[in-house]
Scaffold this motif. Structure first.
Motif, PDB file in Angstrom:
ATOM      1  N   GLY A  28     -50.380  -1.451 -25.137  1.00  0.00           N
ATOM      2  CA  GLY A  28     -49.773  -1.200 -26.452  1.00  0.00           C
ATOM      3  C   GLY A  28     -50.208   0.093 -27.076  1.00  0.00           C
ATOM      4  O   GLY A  28     -50.213   0.201 -28.320  1.00  0.00           O
ATOM      5  N   ALA A  29     -50.575   1.091 -26.263  1.00  0.00           N
ATOM      6  CA  ALA A  29     -51.067   2.358 -26.816  1.00  0.00           C
ATOM      7  C   ALA A  29     -49.997   3.062 -27.641  1.00  0.00           C
ATOM      8  O   ALA A  29     -50.300   3.646 -28.687  1.00  0.00           O
ATOM      9  CB  ALA A  29     -51.556   3.253 -25.676  1.00  0.00           C
ATOM     10  N   HIS A  30     -48.740   3.033 -27.197  1.00  0.00           N
ATOM     11  CA  HIS A  30     -47.692   3.729 -27.937  1.00  0.00           C
ATOM     12  C   HIS A  30     -47.408   3.042 -29.269  1.00  0.00           C
ATOM     13  O   HIS A  30     -47.058   3.700 -30.252  1.00  0.00           O
ATOM     14  CB  HIS A  30     -46.419   3.817 -27.088  1.00  0.00           C
ATOM     15  N   ARG A  31     -47.583   1.722 -29.346  1.00  0.00           N
ATOM     16  CA  ARG A  31     -47.383   1.027 -30.619  1.00  0.00           C
ATOM     17  C   ARG A  31     -48.484   1.377 -31.605  1.00  0.00           C
ATOM     18  O   ARG A  31     -48.232   1.578 -32.804  1.00  0.00           O
ATOM     19  CB  ARG A  31     -47.354  -0.477 -30.395  1.00  0.00           C
ATOM     20  N   ALA A  32     -49.733   1.442 -31.138  1.00  0.00           N
ATOM     21  CA  ALA A  32     -50.845   1.792 -32.030  1.00  0.00           C
ATOM     22  C   ALA A  32     -50.677   3.205 -32.580  1.00  0.00           C
ATOM     23  O   ALA A  32     -50.933   3.461 -33.772  1.00  0.00           O
ATOM     24  CB  ALA A  32     -52.170   1.648 -31.279  1.00  0.00           C
ATOM     25  N   ALA A  33     -50.244   4.136 -31.742  1.00  0.00           N
ATOM     26  CA  ALA A  33     -50.046   5.501 -32.215  1.00  0.00           C
ATOM     27  C   ALA A  33     -48.939   5.570 -33.256  1.00  0.00           C
ATOM     28  O   ALA A  33     -49.047   6.282 -34.270  1.00  0.00           O
ATOM     29  CB  ALA A  33     -49.728   6.402 -31.026  1.00  0.00           C
ATOM     30  N   ALA A  34     -47.846   4.841 -33.021  1.00  0.00           N
ATOM     31  CA  ALA A  34     -46.740   4.862 -33.993  1.00  0.00           C
ATOM     32  C   ALA A  34     -47.161   4.236 -35.319  1.00  0.00           C
ATOM     33  O   ALA A  34     -46.816   4.748 -36.398  1.00  0.00           O
ATOM     34  CB  ALA A  34     -45.535   4.130 -33.409  1.00  0.00           C
ATOM     35  N   GLU A  35     -47.938   3.144 -35.276  1.00  0.00           N
ATOM     36  CA  GLU A  35     -48.381   2.523 -36.518  1.00  0.00           C
ATOM     37  C   GLU A  35     -49.336   3.431 -37.279  1.00  0.00           C
ATOM     38  O   GLU A  35     -49.290   3.509 -38.517  1.00  0.00           O
ATOM     39  CB  GLU A  35     -49.049   1.180 -36.221  1.00  0.00           C
ATOM     40  N   ALA A  36     -50.208   4.146 -36.579  1.00  0.00           N
ATOM     41  CA  ALA A  36     -51.128   5.051 -37.268  1.00  0.00           C
ATOM     42  C   ALA A  36     -50.364   6.143 -38.007  1.00  0.00           C
ATOM     43  O   ALA A  36     -50.713   6.493 -39.150  1.00  0.00           O
ATOM     44  CB  ALA A  36     -52.105   5.658 -36.254  1.00  0.00           C
ATOM     45  N   CYS A  37     -49.311   6.697 -37.387  1.00  0.00           N
ATOM     46  CA  CYS A  37     -48.510   7.731 -38.072  1.00  0.00           C
ATOM     47  C   CYS A  37     -47.779   7.152 -39.270  1.00  0.00           C
ATOM     48  O   CYS A  37     -47.670   7.798 -40.321  1.00  0.00           O
ATOM     49  CB  CYS A  37     -47.524   8.350 -37.079  1.00  0.00           C
ATOM     50  N   HIS A  38     -47.261   5.947 -39.149  1.00  0.00           N
ATOM     51  CA  HIS A  38     -46.526   5.347 -40.259  1.00  0.00           C
ATOM     52  C   HIS A  38     -47.450   5.015 -41.433  1.00  0.00           C
ATOM     53  O   HIS A  38     -47.095   5.235 -42.596  1.00  0.00           O
ATOM     54  CB  HIS A  38     -45.811   4.086 -39.776  1.00  0.00           C
ATOM     55  N   TRP A  39     -48.670   4.511 -41.175  1.00  0.00           N
ATOM     56  CA  TRP A  39     -49.594   4.177 -42.252  1.00  0.00           C
ATOM     57  C   TRP A  39     -50.031   5.430 -43.001  1.00  0.00           C
ATOM     58  O   TRP A  39     -50.054   5.439 -44.235  1.00  0.00           O
ATOM     59  CB  TRP A  39     -50.805   3.434 -41.690  1.00  0.00           C
ATOM     60  N   ILE A  40     -50.375   6.482 -42.283  1.00  0.00           N
ATOM     61  CA  ILE A  40     -50.819   7.694 -42.978  1.00  0.00           C
ATOM     62  C   ILE A  40     -49.651   8.349 -43.697  1.00  0.00           C
ATOM     63  O   ILE A  40     -49.816   8.967 -44.759  1.00  0.00           O
ATOM     64  CB  ILE A  40     -51.499   8.671 -41.990  1.00  0.00           C
ATOM     65  N   GLY A  41     -48.446   8.238 -43.143  1.00  0.00           N
ATOM     66  CA  GLY A  41     -47.275   8.795 -43.812  1.00  0.00           C
ATOM     67  C   GLY A  41     -46.977   8.094 -45.122  1.00  0.00           C
ATOM     68  O   GLY A  41     -46.632   8.747 -46.129  1.00  0.00           O
ATOM     69  N   ARG A  42     -47.106   6.785 -45.147  1.00  0.00           N
ATOM     70  CA  ARG A  42     -46.877   6.055 -46.400  1.00  0.00           C
ATOM     71  C   ARG A  42     -47.930   6.415 -47.443  1.00  0.00           C
ATOM     72  O   ARG A  42     -47.610   6.602 -48.626  1.00  0.00           O
ATOM     73  CB  ARG A  42     -46.893   4.559 -46.115  1.00  0.00           C
ATOM     74  N   ALA A  43     -49.190   6.513 -47.026  1.00  0.00           N
ATOM     75  CA  ALA A  43     -50.249   6.824 -47.991  1.00  0.00           C
ATOM     76  C   ALA A  43     -50.080   8.218 -48.571  1.00  0.00           C
ATOM     77  O   ALA A  43     -50.228   8.417 -49.792  1.00  0.00           O
ATOM     78  CB  ALA A  43     -51.615   6.679 -47.306  1.00  0.00           C
ATOM     79  N   VAL A  44     -49.740   9.203 -47.737  1.00  0.00           N
ATOM     80  CA  VAL A  44     -49.554  10.563 -48.242  1.00  0.00           C
ATOM     81  C   VAL A  44     -48.306  10.649 -49.095  1.00  0.00           C
ATOM     82  O   VAL A  44     -48.287  11.332 -50.141  1.00  0.00           O
ATOM     83  CB  VAL A  44     -49.503  11.560 -47.065  1.00  0.00           C
ATOM     84  N   GLY A  45     -47.243   9.979 -48.709  1.00  0.00           N
ATOM     85  CA  GLY A  45     -46.011  10.034 -49.482  1.00  0.00           C
ATOM     86  C   GLY A  45     -46.159   9.459 -50.878  1.00  0.00           C
ATOM     87  O   GLY A  45     -45.567   9.977 -51.833  1.00  0.00           O
TER      88      GLY A  45
END
Length: 536
Positions: A309-326
Motif C-alpha cells: 500500500g505504498a502508493h496509497r500512503a503517499a497519496a494520503e500524505a499529499c492530501h492531508w498536507i494539502g488540506r491543512a495548507v489550504g
C-alpha cells in the motif's frame, strides 16, 4: 385499297404491279464498260490527264499520286540518307504499303534493284516552321536506318504484273548509348534549333554541408545504458472493485504566476515499469486563493519500499498536507510577505506532524503496521504576488533541494544537524515571544491528535527540514524525491546535462521538462518526482 373484307369499287391501283412486275424487261448492257477497274480509271481521268510512261496500250493513263509534305522533323532520323527536297519516306506511324498479289491498273512499288529515275517535282510547298529535333523510337530506326530510298512509281513487268518485292533489309545494328549523331544539314532543309545542354551532374553527397540540428533530449547518461527498458512494460494488477486505487504511470503539470514558472512531474521508475508495480510517488499541485493573495503548493510524497500500500500512503500524505495548507493559506501568505521565518517554521512543522499523525491513524484503522504505511513528504510554497520572491521549502524524509545559479548546481538541502537553517536574505526573524504573530501562526487552531495505540508507539524520528530563501532572476529551484536526487549527486554528467538544458533564457515546456527529468542513469531505477521553479 379498301376496308377489310370489302371489294374495290373503282379501277385497281397498279403502282404495286408496275414496281415489282417480273415481266418488265431490263435496260440491257451499257454502251460503255462498267467494271470496278473502269470506274477507277474514269475517276482517275477526271482528276488529272497526265499519263504514266510505259503504260500498256488500251490502258487509261493514271497520274502520279501527290504525296503530302513530310511532317517537320520526320526525316531527321538517325543514319537515314538525306536528299534534296522533301523526303519520300513514310512516317514512322504509317503502316507499310500492301504488296500487290494480282494484276492492277495503277502503278506498283518501284524496283529497289533497278535503275533509279528522278520523280516529277511535287508542287511548291512553303517550308514548315522550325521544330524541335525528332527523336526516333527503336521501331523507326529499325525500319528506316540503312534502307535505300524508295521511288514513287515503277514500271510493271510484262503482262502488267508488278515484280515481286525484295526481301526485307537486315536489321539495323543496335543504337549506341548516348545521344544520336546529328546528320549533316542539307542546303534546302530548315535550320535545326540547338539541342539544350544537359544539366551539370549533381555533386557527391559528401559535398553538401547540412546544418547541425540542435541536440535533443538524451536517453541516458553514463558509460553504459541502464538494464531496464526505457518505456513501460507491464501494467499494475487492477481490482475491478477498487479502480480508484489505480495510479497513472506519469503525472505532468505546470503553471506560471507572477515572476515564476512552475514545472512538476512524477514518473514511474524503470524497475516498477518492468515488474508491473504501481508508482510509489505521489504529486499534488494546487492553488489556494485568488489574485495576489493566492498561494501555490507543490507537495510530493514517497511510500515505503516493498510494501503493497505504498502508493496509497503517499497519496494520503499529499492530501492531508494539502488540506491543512489550504485552510490556513491566508495566514501563511501574510507570514511569507512579512518574513516571519520563525513563525513559518513552527507552524509548518505542526502541519506536517499532524498530517503524518493522521497517516498513522489510517494505518491503525486498516490493521497495517504504521512503519509500513508511511511516507516521506516534501513541499514547496510559492506566493503568487510578483513583488514577493520568498520561496519556502519544508518536509520530512529523503530527497533533494537544489538551486541552479549561473549555470552551476548548488545543493541547499537542509542537513540533519542544522536546526535553524539558512535565514531569508533581506529579512530577519521576529522574537518568538511576540504576543500576536508567533502564537497565531504556530497554533493555527490545530489540536494535537491523540495516539490510536495504548501505549503510544514511538513516532518516526525523521527530522523536519525547513528552508526559506529569496530567489534571484535567472535562478532555478529544484525540489525532488530520492529517485532524482540520488543520481544528481552520484552522476556528475546528469547534473551537467540538466544545467545546460535548464539554463536557457526560456523555461522548457511540459514535454521538454518531462523528457529531461527522465534521462536515465544505470543503477538508479526508482520513481522520479520533481518540481522546478524558473525565476524571470
Amino acid at each position: 385499297m379498301s376496308q377489310q373484307g370489302g371489294r374495290p369499287t373503282g379501277p385497281e391501283d397498279d403502282w404495286w404491279g408496275q414496281l415489282y412486275d417480273d415481266s418488265t424487261g431490263d435496260t440491257g448492257p451499257a454502251s460503255v464498260p462498267d467494271s470496278l477497274d473502269d470506274r477507277f480509271a474514269s475517276a482517275a481521268g477526271a482528276v488529272g490527264d497526265r499519263g504514266v510512261p510505259g503504260a500498256g496500250a488500251g490502258e487509261r493513263a493514271v497520274p502520279d499520286p501527290v504525296l503530302p509534305a513530310p511532317r517537320p522533323g520526320a526525316d531527321d532520323i538517325m543514319d537515314a540518307p538525306r536528299t534534296s527536297g522533301p523526303s519520300p519516306q513514310r512516317a514512322p506511324w504509317e503502316p507499310p504499303p500492301a504488296r500487290p498479289t494480282g494484276p492492277v491498273t495503277f502503278p506498283a512499288a518501284a524496283k529497289r534493284q533497278g535503275p533509279e529515275r528522278t520523280p516529277p517535282a511535287p508542287p511548291t510547298v512553303p517550308p514548315p516552321p522550325p521544330a524541335p529535333p525528332f527523336w526516333p523510337g527503336p521501331e523507326a530506326a529499325r525500319t528506316t536506318a540503312g534502307a535505300p530510298p524508295r521511288g514513287p512509281t515503277a514500271e510493271p513487268g510484262p503482262g502488267g504484273t508488278a515484280p515481286p518485292a525484295p526481301a526485307d533489309p537486315p536489321p539495323a545494328p543496335p543504337r549506341p548509348a548516348g545521344p544520336p549523331p546529328t546528320p549533316p544539314p542539307s542546303a534546302d532543309s530548315p535550320p535545326t534549333p540547338p539541342r539544350p545542354a544537359d544539366p551539370p551532374p549533381d555533386p557527391p553527397e559528401a559535398a553538401f554541408e547540412r546544418p547541425a540540428s540542435s541536440p535533443g533530449p538524451r536517453g541516458h547518461v553514463g558509460s553504459r545504458p541502464p538494464t531496464y527498458d526505457a518505456e513501460p512494460t507491464a501494467l499494475p494488477l487492477a481490482d475491478p472493485d477498487e479502480l480508484d486505487d489505480l495510479v497513472a504511470d506519469t503525472v505532468l503539470d505546470g503553471a506560471r504566476y507572477g515572476s515564476c514558472t512552475v514545472r512538476a512531474v512524477s514518473v514511474r521508475g524503470d524497475s516498477a515499469r518492468y515488474r508491473g508495480e504501481p508508482r510509489r510517488d505521489s504529486l499534488l499541485t494546487a492553488r489556494f486563493g485568488t489574485g495576489e493573495q493566492a498561494l501555490l503548493l507543490v507537495a510530493m510524497a514517497t511510500g515505503a519500499r516493498a510494501t503493497p500500500g505504498a502508493h496509497r500512503a503517499a497519496a494520503e500524505a499529499c492530501h492531508w498536507i494539502g488540506r491543512a495548507v489550504g485552510r490556513s493559506h491566508v495566514r501563511l501568505v501574510e507570514d511569507i510577505r512579512a518574513g516571519r521565518r520563525g513563525d513559518l517554521k513552527s507552524g509548518l512543522h505542526r502541519l506536517t506532524d499532524r498530517s503524518l499523525g493522521k497517516l498513522r491513524a489510517s494505518a491503525a484503522e486498516q490493521g497495517v503496521d504504521p512503519e509500513e504505511y508511511a511516507a516521506g513528504l516534501r513541499c514547496l510554497l510559492l506566493p503568487a504576488d510578483p513583488e514577493c520572491r520568498t520561496r519556502v521549502f519544508f518536509g520530512v524524509g529523503p530527497g533533494g533541494l537544489f538551486r541552479l545559479r549561473d549555470g552551476e548546481w548548488q545543493d541547499i538541502e537542509p542537513q540533519v544537524g542544522e536546526i535553524k537553517g539558512e535565514p531569508v536574505v533581506g529579512f530577519g526573524s521576529p522574537p518568538s515571544e511576540t504576543p500576536d504573530g508567533d502564537r497565531l501562526t504556530m497554533d493555527l487552531g490545530i489540536p494535537t491528535p491523540p495516539s490510536p495505540y495504548e501505549p503510544a508507539p514511538e513516532p518516526r524520528r525523521e527530522p523536519f527540514r525547513f528552508r526559506t530563501s529569496v530567489a534571484r532572476p535567472g535562478d532555478t529551484l529544484l525540489v525532488c524525491s530520492g529517485g532524482l536526487a540520488d543520481p544528481l549527486r552520484g552522476e556528475p554528467e546528469l547534473g551537467d546535462y540538466l544545467a545546460e538544458r535548464w539554463s536557457r533564457p526560456e523555461p522548457p515546456g511540459l514535454a521538454a521538462f518531462l523528457a529531461d527529468s527522465q534521462v536515465r542513469v544505470k543503477g538508479y531505477a526508482d520513481d522520479r518526482t520533481a518540481a522546478a521553479v524558473w525565476e524571470a
